[in-house]
Design a protein around this motif. Structure first.
Motif, PDB file in Angstrom:
ATOM      1  N   ASP A 316       0.955  -1.095  -0.085  1.00  0.00           N
ATOM      2  CA  ASP A 316       0.044  -0.100  -0.054  1.00  0.00           C
ATOM      3  C   ASP A 316       1.087   1.236   0.106  1.00  0.00           C
ATOM      4  OD1 ASP A 316      -1.998   2.030   0.188  1.00  0.00           O
ATOM      5  OD2 ASP A 316      -2.708   1.298   2.066  1.00  0.00           O
ATOM      6  N   LEU A 317       0.655   1.925  -1.062  1.00  0.00           N
ATOM      7  CA  LEU A 317       1.692   3.006  -1.230  1.00  0.00           C
ATOM      8  C   LEU A 317       1.284   4.221  -0.179  1.00  0.00           C
ATOM      9  CD1 LEU A 317       2.566   3.747  -5.108  1.00  0.00           C
ATOM     10  CD2 LEU A 317       4.021   3.067  -3.423  1.00  0.00           C
ATOM     11  N   ARG A 318       0.012   4.292   0.134  1.00  0.00           N
ATOM     12  CA  ARG A 318      -0.294   5.391   1.220  1.00  0.00           C
ATOM     13  C   ARG A 318       0.473   5.153   2.373  1.00  0.00           C
ATOM     14  NH1 ARG A 318      -6.205   5.721   3.025  1.00  0.00           N
ATOM     15  NH2 ARG A 318      -5.790   3.615   3.852  1.00  0.00           N
ATOM     16  N   GLU A 338       3.456  18.895   3.818  1.00  0.00           N
ATOM     17  CA  GLU A 338       2.075  18.515   3.653  1.00  0.00           C
ATOM     18  C   GLU A 338       1.935  17.253   2.768  1.00  0.00           C
ATOM     19  OE1 GLU A 338       0.355  21.903   1.436  1.00  0.00           O
ATOM     20  OE2 GLU A 338       0.301  23.492   3.134  1.00  0.00           O
ATOM     21  N   LEU A 339       0.998  16.310   3.071  1.00  0.00           N
ATOM     22  CA  LEU A 339       0.571  15.204   2.529  1.00  0.00           C
ATOM     23  C   LEU A 339      -0.772  15.129   2.222  1.00  0.00           C
ATOM     24  CD1 LEU A 339       1.559  12.270   1.865  1.00  0.00           C
ATOM     25  CD2 LEU A 339       1.118  11.902   4.286  1.00  0.00           C
ATOM     26  N   SER A 340      -0.734  14.689   1.009  1.00  0.00           N
ATOM     27  CA  SER A 340      -2.227  14.659   0.196  1.00  0.00           C
ATOM     28  C   SER A 340      -2.584  12.838  -0.122  1.00  0.00           C
ATOM     29  CB  SER A 340      -2.650  15.625  -0.691  1.00  0.00           C
ATOM     30  OG  SER A 340      -3.954  15.136  -1.295  1.00  0.00           O
ATOM     31  N   VAL A 341      -3.149  12.121   0.309  1.00  0.00           N
ATOM     32  CA  VAL A 341      -3.393  10.861  -0.148  1.00  0.00           C
ATOM     33  C   VAL A 341      -4.489  10.357  -0.246  1.00  0.00           C
ATOM     34  CG1 VAL A 341      -1.072   9.924   0.677  1.00  0.00           C
ATOM     35  CG2 VAL A 341      -3.287   9.730   2.079  1.00  0.00           C
ATOM     36  N   PRO A 342      -5.196   9.640  -1.017  1.00  0.00           N
ATOM     37  CA  PRO A 342      -6.524   9.152  -1.306  1.00  0.00           C
ATOM     38  C   PRO A 342      -6.942   8.359   0.079  1.00  0.00           C
ATOM     39  CG  PRO A 342      -5.160   8.119  -3.150  1.00  0.00           C
ATOM     40  CD  PRO A 342      -4.211   8.692  -1.985  1.00  0.00           C
ATOM     41  N   VAL A 376       6.724  21.768   1.335  1.00  0.00           N
ATOM     42  CA  VAL A 376       7.027  20.722   0.606  1.00  0.00           C
ATOM     43  C   VAL A 376       5.883  20.039   0.769  1.00  0.00           C
ATOM     44  CG1 VAL A 376       8.272  18.698   0.409  1.00  0.00           C
ATOM     45  CG2 VAL A 376       9.676  20.759   1.451  1.00  0.00           C
ATOM     46  N   ARG A 377       5.327  19.847  -0.744  1.00  0.00           N
ATOM     47  CA  ARG A 377       3.993  19.162  -0.761  1.00  0.00           C
ATOM     48  C   ARG A 377       4.335  17.668  -1.493  1.00  0.00           C
ATOM     49  NH1 ARG A 377       3.399  24.409  -2.122  1.00  0.00           N
ATOM     50  NH2 ARG A 377       1.940  25.632  -0.776  1.00  0.00           N
ATOM     51  N   VAL A 378       3.816  16.564  -0.765  1.00  0.00           N
ATOM     52  CA  VAL A 378       3.653  15.135  -1.216  1.00  0.00           C
ATOM     53  C   VAL A 378       2.184  14.860  -1.533  1.00  0.00           C
ATOM     54  CG1 VAL A 378       4.478  12.814  -0.887  1.00  0.00           C
ATOM     55  CG2 VAL A 378       5.633  14.579   0.063  1.00  0.00           C
ATOM     56  N   LEU A 379       2.019  14.574  -2.920  1.00  0.00           N
ATOM     57  CA  LEU A 379       0.699  14.301  -3.562  1.00  0.00           C
ATOM     58  C   LEU A 379       0.859  12.690  -4.023  1.00  0.00           C
ATOM     59  CD1 LEU A 379      -2.168  14.853  -4.090  1.00  0.00           C
ATOM     60  CD2 LEU A 379      -1.284  15.992  -6.440  1.00  0.00           C
ATOM     61  N   LEU A 380      -0.082  11.956  -3.546  1.00  0.00           N
ATOM     62  CA  LEU A 380      -0.388  10.443  -4.082  1.00  0.00           C
ATOM     63  C   LEU A 380      -1.746  10.320  -4.696  1.00  0.00           C
ATOM     64  CD1 LEU A 380       0.772   7.572  -4.543  1.00  0.00           C
ATOM     65  CD2 LEU A 380      -0.243   7.237  -2.240  1.00  0.00           C
ATOM     66  N   ALA A 381      -1.852  10.034  -6.135  1.00  0.00           N
ATOM     67  CA  ALA A 381      -3.271  10.041  -6.517  1.00  0.00           C
ATOM     68  C   ALA A 381      -3.043   8.567  -7.600  1.00  0.00           C
ATOM     69  CB  ALA A 381      -3.574  11.121  -7.766  1.00  0.00           C
ATOM     70  N   LEU A 389       2.793   9.849  -7.921  1.00  0.00           N
ATOM     71  CA  LEU A 389       3.509  10.542  -6.683  1.00  0.00           C
ATOM     72  C   LEU A 389       4.193  11.569  -6.896  1.00  0.00           C
ATOM     73  CD1 LEU A 389       4.100  10.084  -3.733  1.00  0.00           C
ATOM     74  CD2 LEU A 389       5.874   8.765  -4.433  1.00  0.00           C
ATOM     75  N   SER A 390       3.881  12.656  -6.438  1.00  0.00           N
ATOM     76  CA  SER A 390       4.519  13.974  -6.820  1.00  0.00           C
ATOM     77  C   SER A 390       5.044  14.607  -5.507  1.00  0.00           C
ATOM     78  CB  SER A 390       3.394  15.076  -7.329  1.00  0.00           C
ATOM     79  OG  SER A 390       2.758  14.467  -8.611  1.00  0.00           O
ATOM     80  N   VAL A 391       6.348  15.059  -5.670  1.00  0.00           N
ATOM     81  CA  VAL A 391       7.125  15.917  -4.644  1.00  0.00           C
ATOM     82  C   VAL A 391       7.487  17.240  -4.945  1.00  0.00           C
ATOM     83  CG1 VAL A 391       8.778  15.838  -2.918  1.00  0.00           C
ATOM     84  CG2 VAL A 391       7.874  13.775  -3.625  1.00  0.00           C
TER      85      VAL A 391
END
Length: 464
Positions: A316-318, A338-342, A376-381, A389-391
């Motif tokens: 699980d990548l989350r 900042e972390l944003s995950v599904p 620093v924003r980390v986004l998982l979609a 996965l964006s950093v």
């Protein structure tokens, strides 16, 4: 002109020259055969006319002997009927060789005179014989003239044949010379230049390059060699730069370790526990830095040797992303992570350790290359086909012409200051790991504003 076209033109030229030579030889042989046949027939007609005249004389002699009642055994050994039959046979033989209207007219005249002689009474035989012989002589004279004309035509044909043979020989020599010259200019000399450049480059003359001349294939080969030489020279320069960077980066933590140890060792009395603890913290931090540097070097060595192994499992990548972010959250007071995950699990088939290594490299770079702090924003979609996965950071940024170069081993952004640690292996290792999972990594950046590194991993089973 490409080699296959050059070879095709050369082959067509040689075929045309061969066909021209064969056609010329065939024409000359046909003309010679025709002249020889015509000359032979003319000679045969002359002989036939002469034999007809001789046979007429023999007939006259036999008739005269028959008119005087010569005793047996005296006179010619043939009868009058046999002599007349021979005259008619010779006349028919002459008629077989008529070609032109003039010859047919002369032969018809000779037949009429011979018939008149054969039918003439005894008192007119001699005058008719003279006319018949004159007619046969006219046939013989015409054929002699015809033979001379054929001979002259044969001489002229021979001269034309010699001229044609000379022209064909010149064509063949010129064609062969043209093919050889084109081969030498377009193929041999460029190949020789490439061989010399290879030998010079092998002997250590790194500035050796090949002129792009000759056929397009050879120009492309020369361009490939020049590109390869430039790449090798660039790699040598990067290796030298890498060694200098490694020496510099190793010297910094080693000096810190040395100073921390000397502070403790040279103190006249044992320092307070809090000072010892501060020194141990600095020593531990420098050892961690050394460990990361040595780990990056070992990882790059394994990848270059083709020993990158993936231990695939469903993960699980989350959870992986959250763990890495929480691990780095205390490392800097100037940055806000900042972390944003599904809301739902993001399951992929991959190597958790390697994926964690990629995210750690990206997050560490985001912190290092934004020394003034910031978000620093980390986004998982997740989409139907892939996981993204964006950093993103608000750091120094990267110029567009460096987007691909920063993923090469030992290459760092030109905007990197000497105070930012690193030897330029993290992104190279990360891209290899992501591509081993069947995905890719890319960057979008603006100098002075920040950078965004985006990792794409397909949902299908990756190839190890």
């Amino acid at each position: 002109m490409r080699l296959r076209i050059l070879f095709l033109i050369g082959a067509v030229l040689l075929v045309l020259l061969s066909l021209g030579s064969a056609a010329g030889l065939f024409w000359m042989s046909t003309q010679f055969q025709s002249r020889t046949t015509s000359l032979s027939e003319s000679i045969e007609r002359v002989h036939s006319a002469e034999r007809l005249a001789l046979t007429l004389f023999i007939l006259q002699i036999v008739q005269e002997f028959a008119s005087i009642d010569a005793p047996p055994g005296v006179g010619p050994p043939i009868s009058v009927d046999e002599a007349r039959r021979r005259v008619l046979e010779q006349l028919q033989q002459i008629e077989q060789y008529s070609e032109t209207a003039q010859q047919r007219e002369l032969i018809a005249s000779a037949r009429n005179r011979v018939d008149a002689y054969l039918r003439a009474p005894a008192q007119e035989k001699l005058s008719r014989l003279r006319e018949a012989v004159e007619a046969t002589e006219a046939v013989s004279t015409a054929n002699i003239e015809r033979a001379r004309a054929v001979r002259d035509e044969a001489k002229r044909g021979s001269e034309v044949a010699r001229l044609i043979g000379l022209v064909l020989a010149v064509w063949i020599v010129m064609g062969a010379a043209l093919v050889l010259a084109a081969t030498r200019t377009r193929i041999y000399l460029p190949l020789l230049s490439i061989r010399r450049a290879l030998a010079a480059f092998k002997s250590g003359q790194r500035e050796s390059r090949v002129k792009q001349v000759g056929a397009p294939e050879l120009r492309e080969l020369a361009a490939e060699f020049n590109d390869m030489a430039d790449t090798l020279v660039s790699q040598d320069a990067r290796h030298v730069q890498f060694l200098a960077g490694v020496a510099h980066d190793l010297r910094t933590p080693l000096n810190a370790l040395k100073l921390s140890a000397q502070v403790i060792l040279r103190a006249p009395e044992p320092p307070p526990p809090e000072k010892v603890r501060e020194s141990l913290v600095r020593i531990s931090a420098q050892l961690d830095r050394l460990d990361r540097m040595v780990g990056d070097l070992l990882e790059q060595t394994r990848i270059e040797a083709g020993n990158l192994e993936l231990r695939l499992e469903d993960c699980d990548l989350r959870e992986l992303v959250a763990d890495v972010v929480e691990l780095h959250r205390p490392s800097s007071q100037q940055h806000q992570l900042e972390l944003s995950v599904p809301n739902l699990p993001v399951s992929v088939r991959g190597d958790p350790t390697r994926l964690t290594q990629v995210l750690t490299n990206l997050l560490s770079n985001a912190l290092k290359y934004s020394p003034r702090g910031g978000f620093v924003r980390v986004l998982l979609a997740q989409s139907k086909e892939e996981v993204t996965l964006s950093v993103s950071d608000e750091g120094v940024g990267i110029a567009p012409d460096e987007y691909e170069h920063i993923f090469e081993p030992f290459r760092r952004s030109k905007g990197s200051s000497a105070e930012i640690p690193g030897i330029g292996l993290g992104l190279s290792v990360s891209r290899r790991i992501v591509r081993a999972h069947g995905g890719d990594i890319e960057v979008v950046s603006q100098v002075g504003v920040g950078s965004t590194f985006r990792v794409r991993i397909p949902l299908q089973r990756p190839r190890a």
